[in-house]
Design an enzyme around this catalytic site. Structure first.
Site, PDB file in Angstrom:
ATOM      1  N   ARG A 111      11.320  -1.654  11.072  1.00  0.00           N
ATOM      2  CA  ARG A 111      10.227  -1.295  11.984  1.00  0.00           C
ATOM      3  C   ARG A 111      10.159  -2.251  13.161  1.00  0.00           C
ATOM      4  O   ARG A 111      10.425  -3.433  13.027  1.00  0.00           O
ATOM      5  CB  ARG A 111       8.898  -1.309  11.220  1.00  0.00           C
ATOM      6  CG  ARG A 111       8.490   0.088  10.799  1.00  0.00           C
ATOM      7  CD  ARG A 111       7.359   0.111   9.833  1.00  0.00           C
ATOM      8  NE  ARG A 111       6.146  -0.531  10.306  1.00  0.00           N
ATOM      9  CZ  ARG A 111       5.014  -0.513   9.622  1.00  0.00           C
ATOM     10  NH1 ARG A 111       4.959   0.118   8.469  1.00  0.00           N
ATOM     11  NH2 ARG A 111       3.944  -1.115  10.079  1.00  0.00           N
ATOM     12  N   LYS A 154       0.837  -1.215   0.000  1.00  0.00           N
ATOM     13  CA  LYS A 154       0.000   0.000   0.000  1.00  0.00           C
ATOM     14  C   LYS A 154       0.871   1.264   0.000  1.00  0.00           C
ATOM     15  O   LYS A 154       0.669   2.170  -0.804  1.00  0.00           O
ATOM     16  CB  LYS A 154      -0.932   0.009   1.225  1.00  0.00           C
ATOM     17  CG  LYS A 154      -1.864  -1.199   1.296  1.00  0.00           C
ATOM     18  CD  LYS A 154      -2.774  -1.147   2.506  1.00  0.00           C
ATOM     19  CE  LYS A 154      -2.082  -1.312   3.845  1.00  0.00           C
ATOM     20  NZ  LYS A 154      -1.446  -2.627   4.054  1.00  0.00           N
ATOM     21  N   ARG A 163      -0.715  -9.280  13.787  1.00  0.00           N
ATOM     22  CA  ARG A 163      -1.219  -8.337  12.770  1.00  0.00           C
ATOM     23  C   ARG A 163      -2.012  -9.078  11.691  1.00  0.00           C
ATOM     24  O   ARG A 163      -3.011  -8.575  11.193  1.00  0.00           O
ATOM     25  CB  ARG A 163      -0.054  -7.542  12.171  1.00  0.00           C
ATOM     26  CG  ARG A 163       0.631  -6.660  13.226  1.00  0.00           C
ATOM     27  CD  ARG A 163       1.774  -5.868  12.666  1.00  0.00           C
ATOM     28  NE  ARG A 163       1.292  -4.896  11.710  1.00  0.00           N
ATOM     29  CZ  ARG A 163       2.017  -4.340  10.768  1.00  0.00           C
ATOM     30  NH1 ARG A 163       3.273  -4.658  10.651  1.00  0.00           N
ATOM     31  NH2 ARG A 163       1.491  -3.466   9.956  1.00  0.00           N
ATOM     32  N   ARG A 196      -9.747   0.378   8.401  1.00  0.00           N
ATOM     33  CA  ARG A 196      -9.246  -0.950   8.731  1.00  0.00           C
ATOM     34  C   ARG A 196     -10.233  -1.731   9.577  1.00  0.00           C
ATOM     35  O   ARG A 196      -9.986  -2.885   9.882  1.00  0.00           O
ATOM     36  CB  ARG A 196      -7.951  -0.813   9.521  1.00  0.00           C
ATOM     37  CG  ARG A 196      -6.727  -1.250   8.719  1.00  0.00           C
ATOM     38  CD  ARG A 196      -5.533  -0.722   9.422  1.00  0.00           C
ATOM     39  NE  ARG A 196      -4.360  -1.482   9.300  1.00  0.00           N
ATOM     40  CZ  ARG A 196      -3.198  -0.957   8.890  1.00  0.00           C
ATOM     41  NH1 ARG A 196      -3.144   0.296   8.496  1.00  0.00           N
ATOM     42  NH2 ARG A 196      -2.124  -1.686   8.874  1.00  0.00           N
ATOM     43  N   ARG A 228      11.450  -5.091   5.332  1.00  0.00           N
ATOM     44  CA  ARG A 228      11.148  -3.676   5.039  1.00  0.00           C
ATOM     45  C   ARG A 228      12.043  -2.735   5.839  1.00  0.00           C
ATOM     46  O   ARG A 228      12.225  -2.892   7.038  1.00  0.00           O
ATOM     47  CB  ARG A 228       9.685  -3.383   5.372  1.00  0.00           C
ATOM     48  CG  ARG A 228       9.320  -1.903   5.305  1.00  0.00           C
ATOM     49  CD  ARG A 228       7.824  -1.668   5.329  1.00  0.00           C
ATOM     50  NE  ARG A 228       7.136  -2.325   6.414  1.00  0.00           N
ATOM     51  CZ  ARG A 228       5.822  -2.512   6.456  1.00  0.00           C
ATOM     52  NH1 ARG A 228       5.063  -2.092   5.471  1.00  0.00           N
ATOM     53  NH2 ARG A 228       5.274  -3.116   7.485  1.00  0.00           N
TER      54      ARG A 228
HETATM   55  P1  ADP Z   1       2.191  -1.908   3.240  1.00  0.00           P
HETATM   56  O1  ADP Z   1       2.165  -0.400   3.210  1.00  0.00           O
HETATM   57  O2  ADP Z   1       0.999  -2.516   2.567  1.00  0.00           O
HETATM   58  O3  ADP Z   1       2.376  -2.464   4.625  1.00  0.00           O
HETATM   59  P2  ADP Z   1       4.778  -1.605   1.927  1.00  0.00           P
HETATM   60  O4  ADP Z   1       4.490  -0.766   0.743  1.00  0.00           O
HETATM   61  O5  ADP Z   1       5.424  -0.963   3.097  1.00  0.00           O
HETATM   62  O6  ADP Z   1       3.432  -2.395   2.394  1.00  0.00           O
HETATM   63  O7  ADP Z   1       5.650  -2.850   1.427  1.00  0.00           O
HETATM   64  C1  ADP Z   1       6.129  -3.819   2.369  1.00  0.00           C
HETATM   65  C2  ADP Z   1       7.538  -4.242   1.963  1.00  0.00           C
HETATM   66  O8  ADP Z   1       7.465  -5.035   0.768  1.00  0.00           O
HETATM   67  C3  ADP Z   1       8.466  -3.088   1.645  1.00  0.00           C
HETATM   68  O9  ADP Z   1       9.755  -3.448   2.084  1.00  0.00           O
HETATM   69  C4  ADP Z   1       8.415  -2.954   0.115  1.00  0.00           C
HETATM   70  O10 ADP Z   1       9.641  -2.477  -0.417  1.00  0.00           O
HETATM   71  C5  ADP Z   1       8.159  -4.392  -0.311  1.00  0.00           C
HETATM   72  N1  ADP Z   1       7.238  -4.506  -1.460  1.00  0.00           N
HETATM   73  C6  ADP Z   1       6.149  -3.754  -1.748  1.00  0.00           C
HETATM   74  N2  ADP Z   1       5.540  -4.205  -2.866  1.00  0.00           N
HETATM   75  C7  ADP Z   1       6.238  -5.290  -3.283  1.00  0.00           C
HETATM   76  C8  ADP Z   1       6.118  -6.216  -4.393  1.00  0.00           C
HETATM   77  N3  ADP Z   1       5.111  -6.118  -5.283  1.00  0.00           N
HETATM   78  N4  ADP Z   1       7.038  -7.197  -4.485  1.00  0.00           N
HETATM   79  C9  ADP Z   1       8.041  -7.312  -3.585  1.00  0.00           C
HETATM   80  N5  ADP Z   1       8.212  -6.488  -2.537  1.00  0.00           N
HETATM   81  C10 ADP Z   1       7.336  -5.487  -2.378  1.00  0.00           C
HETATM   82  P1  AMP Z   2       0.867   0.338   8.888  1.00  0.00           P
HETATM   83  O1  AMP Z   2       1.928   1.373   8.855  1.00  0.00           O
HETATM   84  O2  AMP Z   2      -0.245   0.617   7.923  1.00  0.00           O
HETATM   85  O3  AMP Z   2       1.401  -1.058   8.768  1.00  0.00           O
HETATM   86  O4  AMP Z   2       0.193   0.449  10.338  1.00  0.00           O
HETATM   87  C1  AMP Z   2       0.938   0.223  11.518  1.00  0.00           C
HETATM   88  C2  AMP Z   2       0.039   0.148  12.741  1.00  0.00           C
HETATM   89  O5  AMP Z   2      -0.673   1.384  12.904  1.00  0.00           O
HETATM   90  C3  AMP Z   2      -1.065  -0.906  12.726  1.00  0.00           C
HETATM   91  O6  AMP Z   2      -0.599  -2.182  13.100  1.00  0.00           O
HETATM   92  C4  AMP Z   2      -2.039  -0.324  13.747  1.00  0.00           C
HETATM   93  O7  AMP Z   2      -1.590  -0.530  15.065  1.00  0.00           O
HETATM   94  C5  AMP Z   2      -1.959   1.166  13.471  1.00  0.00           C
HETATM   95  N1  AMP Z   2      -2.981   1.599  12.473  1.00  0.00           N
HETATM   96  C6  AMP Z   2      -2.719   2.122  11.241  1.00  0.00           C
HETATM   97  N2  AMP Z   2      -3.852   2.417  10.596  1.00  0.00           N
HETATM   98  C7  AMP Z   2      -4.860   2.059  11.433  1.00  0.00           C
HETATM   99  C8  AMP Z   2      -6.283   2.096  11.336  1.00  0.00           C
HETATM  100  N3  AMP Z   2      -6.901   2.561  10.218  1.00  0.00           N
HETATM  101  N4  AMP Z   2      -7.007   1.635  12.377  1.00  0.00           N
HETATM  102  C9  AMP Z   2      -6.408   1.178  13.500  1.00  0.00           C
HETATM  103  N5  AMP Z   2      -5.090   1.109  13.661  1.00  0.00           N
HETATM  104  C10 AMP Z   2      -4.304   1.547  12.637  1.00  0.00           C
END
Ligand code: ADP
Ligand code: AMP
Length: 219
Positions: free
Chosen positions: A161, A15, A172, A88, A128
């Site tokens: 992270r 995302k 999660r 969410r 990540r």
């Molecule tokens: P989200 O925001 O949904 O939690 P991220 O965009 O932070 O996901 O992506 C999670 C990890 O996976 C990051 O380290 C990113 O670089 C990697 N990533 C994202 N999309 C892909 C993909 N299509 N293939 C491989 N790795 C990816």
């Molecule tokens: P993310 O960066 O999207 O992976 O979110 C990290 C953490 O933030 C999640 O595991 C939740 O603890 C909190 N969080 C983010 N967005 C939401 C949401 N829309 N509702 C509740 N908790 C959230």
């Protein structure tokens, strides 16, 4: 009419990565609730202190705090918006729908599901890394920085992270399946939302191409 893209998918589905791409390519503004809350924690604000024990365990932030963080931001900007990580829970999704219903003709909400099998989640989130300064997201294997563990843009050391341990990721995934998964069905059924689904288990470029196609179709 302003476009509001809602990116929905499990942790690590891409995302944030795709939100960044859309901002760069189309000039949208993106709001990541996760980033907003990590910032509250880092600054030690009252909200930050309240949510730290929840975020550290991989649990959700309470709906009232989340709504407060997002709705004001959507109202303040005049740009097309991307919501990364919101809604969410079904409660959040219904409140967001209500917000759109109360402003008829002002917003066009477009939900895009990025699907990813749960077995892939850990590999994504455990590799990540991101830059504290500019927020750019990397992956040790799938999107490595040019210099080992340093941001391409800022040259600062990249950070992993704290919610990427096996135990927290397990929580999660469970929370996603219980709380967030029902929203996908909700978006599909509610006429106010346009709904699209893309396959997240392909290269970053391939996912981007699928999403760009959707955006071009809408605009
Ligand atoms: P989200 O925001 O949904 O939690 P991220 O965009 O932070 O996901 O992506 C999670 C990890 O996976 C990051 O380290 C990113 O670089 C990697 N990533 C994202 N999309 C892909 C993909 N299509 N293939 C491989 N790795 C990816
Ligand atoms: P993310 O960066 O999207 O992976 O979110 C990290 C953490 O933030 C999640 O595991 C939740 O603890 C909190 N969080 C983010 N967005 C939401 C949401 N829309 N509702 C509740 N908790 C959230």
């Amino acid at each position: 009419m302003r476009l509001v893209f809602i990116l929905i998918g499990p942790p690590g589905s891409g995302k944030g990565t795709q939100a960044d791409m859309l901002c760069e390519k189309f000039g949208f503004v993106s709001y990541s609730t996760g980033a907003i809350f990590r910032n509250e924690m880092a600054r030690g604000t009252a909200i930050g202190q309240r949510i730290t024990p929840l975020m550290d365990k991989g649990l959700f932030v309470p709906d009232d705090i989340v709504m407060e963080a997002v709705i004001g931001r959507i109202q303040k900007t005049r740009r097309n918006v991307i919501l990364d990580g919101f809604p969410r829970t079904l409660v959040q999704a219904k409140l967001l729908e209500r917000f759109f219903q109360l402003a008829p003709g002002r917003f066009l909400p477009v939900a895009i599901e990025i699907g990813l099998p749960m077995r892939e989640v850990y590999r994504r989130v455990s590799g990540r890394m991101s830059c504290d300064k500019c927020g750019k997201v990397y992956h040790v294997k799938f999107r490595p920085p040019r210099l080992t563990q340093r941001c391409d843009k800022c040259r600062r050391p990249l950070k992993f992270r704290s919610d990427a341990t096996r135990a927290v990721v397990k929580t999660r995934i469970k929370v996603y399946q219980k709380e967030t998964w029902p929203i996908v069905k909700f978006f599909r059924q509610r006429p106010i939302f346009k709904f699209f689904s893309v396959k997240g288990a392909q290269s970053i470029a391939a996912v981007s191409a699928s999403i760009i196609k959707i955006v071009k179709k809408i605009t």
